[in-house]
Design an enzyme around this catalytic site. Sequence first.
Site, PDB file in Angstrom:
ATOM      1  CB  CYS A 287      10.780  42.293  18.553  1.00  0.00           C
ATOM      2  SG  CYS A 287      11.526  40.822  19.309  1.00  0.00           S
TER       3      CYS A 287
ATOM      4  CG  HIS B 193      14.180  41.399  16.031  1.00  0.00           C
ATOM      5  ND1 HIS B 193      13.825  42.230  17.079  1.00  0.00           N
ATOM      6  CD2 HIS B 193      13.830  42.053  14.900  1.00  0.00           C
ATOM      7  CE1 HIS B 193      13.304  43.343  16.583  1.00  0.00           C
ATOM      8  NE2 HIS B 193      13.294  43.253  15.268  1.00  0.00           N
TER       9      HIS B 193
ATOM     10  CG  HIS C 279      11.246  45.672  13.444  1.00  0.00           C
ATOM     11  ND1 HIS C 279      12.500  45.494  13.981  1.00  0.00           N
ATOM     12  CD2 HIS C 279      11.408  46.594  12.462  1.00  0.00           C
ATOM     13  CE1 HIS C 279      13.368  46.262  13.353  1.00  0.00           C
ATOM     14  NE2 HIS C 279      12.731  46.936  12.423  1.00  0.00           N
TER      15      HIS C 279
END
Length: 178
Positions: A74, A128, A144
């Site tokens: 990510c 994340h 993402h």
Amino acid sequence: MTKKMLLTALCAVSFGIVQAQTKPTVTDVNPTVTSPQESFYDQIPLVSNVIDYARKHLSIRYRSGGTTTHGFDCSGFTRFCFNKFGISLPHSSAAQGHVGEAVDKDDAQPGDLILFKGHSSGSSRIGHVGLITEVVGNRIKFIHSAWSGGVRYDYLHADYYQRRFMGVRRVVSLLAEK
């Protein structure tokens, strides 16, 4: 080229509408000083370019520690996309959570980073990160690199992401500081 112009115009109009509804207009008495809104408008082409570049990498597989088109994690993905346009981000979602300026979720705009807890919704750590591509009302769409599916779009209103939401950071202003 026409799509880029339309996207830029749409972002400008939608940002103007949101700003008109949420913040009072301030008359600038010193014409050499620009307001934060003007600075953001100046950066809209950059935002559009970063989002278009990110979109070109849809479906690239997830790869732990990945920073290239052979596979992204990510933070590697967001770092890769912003680096193309002169904005350096660290390679960890937790570190990216401290870059730029914090932005309230209600003030999120395309081009902002969106941060989440990792796999455990009970955690208190950022694990994340994604790139906001669209904000319509209270719906935030982001791109993402996810463990399941690689580079893809998701929405903040999905239960999985709602439970893990940690914040929004505006990093496009970093380019103006250079």
